[in-house]
Design an enzyme around this catalytic site. Structure first.
Site, PDB file in Angstrom:
ATOM      1  N   CYS A 103      -7.168   8.537   0.972  1.00 17.67           N
ATOM      2  CA  CYS A 103      -6.848   9.269  -0.263  1.00 17.67           C
ATOM      3  C   CYS A 103      -6.978  10.641   0.016  1.00 17.67           C
ATOM      4  O   CYS A 103      -6.056  11.728  -0.613  1.00 17.67           O
ATOM      5  CB  CYS A 103      -7.722   8.650  -1.369  1.00 17.67           C
ATOM      6  SG  CYS A 103      -7.423   9.389  -2.867  1.00 17.67           S
ATOM      7  N   CYS A 200     -10.870   5.339  -5.350  1.00 18.27           N
ATOM      8  CA  CYS A 200     -10.093   6.495  -5.525  1.00 18.27           C
ATOM      9  C   CYS A 200      -8.909   6.424  -6.198  1.00 18.27           C
ATOM     10  O   CYS A 200      -7.999   5.516  -6.033  1.00 18.27           O
ATOM     11  CB  CYS A 200      -9.700   6.995  -4.182  1.00 18.27           C
ATOM     12  SG  CYS A 200      -9.023   8.775  -4.018  1.00 18.27           S
TER      13      CYS A 200
END
Length: 375
Positions: A103, A200
């Site tokens: 991410c 995330c």
């Protein structure tokens, strides 16, 4: 040299205290600060609350308090294409990925960075607990955050030199308690907001249930290395190496010790289990890793070098020897002492003292050159 008021810094604001204080400090220092909220997942948490809306409202409050413009940008497609499909593929293959690392690499410090540059940013800033040292020639070194308990270099270890040259970490030199204090003294709306946990952008939810929405679970048997069936599992993707919780096996067998996941056999859909936290089958002497990324050129290290490494977040460093293959696309990492529960799909992150050198994705673990049956 530009005056600070002419240097535009676009801050990734999540609605949390860390990014709020980052924006506040940069504004206090005189930079031209713009706050941007990233919307990367469209969903509610397990309580039915749309946390994205709440978080954006908090960003709006803080931005108004400190006097900066703020925007919301949608990166749902980038997150799905670059992070989530990888995440699902790894689980399908019996591995345990680290979506936060991907991410950061693909969304926060790539898609977001590209967006920021398109609105004439000189830098982006994030509320990560990490520090940067800039050489006179412009090269950047990634250093651990001052707060050992919060250091996030593990999750930033796949970032490139080119990415980091455009980044600021305004709170990296602070302790978490100091960040809270600054937020409270400034009266920021997020001063007492609890820290977020979970995947995330996806947030806090029942992980097995969430994963099951995308990958149908395939139950199978839990078996010892001697072939004794100890029960049934709920799908290999729901288990990771070294896991104890959720097995539902009492302390029977040769001893009263608890049971742990010691391996997975994808061909037979079997979860391998063994007794004892220090079960010998949980310990490895080495690993191999690919998908290597180093913050700076390390060719002067030769074909091998010694450093320290982490194999999961907040783990104590271990001394290792890193050996490159011929085309330097993979490494063999040999440990100074055996390490428990090395997990394929996770990241091995390399350090030289306080400096994070980079990382690679763990493919296999070995004990005395014998491949451990982790996947």
């Amino acid at each position: 040299m530009k005056d600070k008021s002419q240097i535009r810094v676009v801050v990734g604001m999540s609605g949390g205290v860390d990014s709020s204080v980052s924006a506040y400090l940069l504004k206090q220092q005189g930079y031209d600060v713009v706050g941007v909220f990233m919307k990367n997942w469209d969903d509610k948490n397990d309580s039915g609350v749309c946390t994205v809306t709440e978080d954006y409202q908090d960003v709006a409050k803080v931005a108004s308090q400190i006097g900066i413009p703020y925007y919301s940008v949608n990166f749902e497609k980038e997150y799905w294409d670059r992070v989530f499909t990888y995440f699902l593929d790894e689980y399908k293959n019996g591995r345990t990925p680290n979506p936060d690392i991907m991410c950061n690499k693909e969304v926060k410090f790539k898609a977001f960075l590209d967006y920021a540059m398109s609105i004439d940013a000189d830098y982006i800033a994030m509320g990560h607990y990490a520090q940067l040292r800039r050489d006179e020639d412009g090269r950047v070194h990634l250093l651990r955050g001052a707060d050992d308990n919060k250091d996030q270099t593990y999750f930033l270890s796949q970032l490139s030199q080119e990415q980091l040259q455009k980044v600021m970490f305004p709170i990296g030199h602070l302790q978490k308690s100091e960040v809270r204090r600054i937020a409270e003294e400034a009266g920021l709306a997020t001063a007492k907001k609890k820290d977020s946990t979970g995947i995330c952008f996806i947030g806090e939810r029942n992980f097995s249930k969430f994963l099951g929405e995308f990958l149908p679970a395939q139950p199978g048997e839990m078996v010892t290395l001697d072939g004794e069936v100890k029960g049934n599992h709920f799908g290999l993707m729901n288990y990771t190496i070294g896991q104890r919780k959720g097995l539902g096996i009492g302390g029977d067998g040769k001893s009263n010790e608890p049971w742990f996941v010691i391996g997975k056999d994808l061909k037979t859909n079997t979860l391998l289990v063994g007794q004892g936290y220090h079960n010998e089958h949980l310990y490895a002497n080495s690993l191999d890793a690919s998908k290597l990324s180093f913050v700076d050129d390390i060719s002067d290290c030769g074909d091998e070098f010694h450093c320290t490494a982490k194999f999961r977040y907040r783990q104590k460093d271990t001394g290792v020897t890193v050996k490159f293959n011929e085309d330097r696309t993979k490494v063999e990492v040999i440990f100074d002492e055996p390490v428990r529960a090395i997990t394929p799909g996770q990241e091995v992150v390399f350090y030289d003292g306080e400096e994070c050198l980079g990382s690679g994705t763990i493919d296999h673990a070995y004990k005395e050159s014998k491949l451990l049956q982790y996947v």
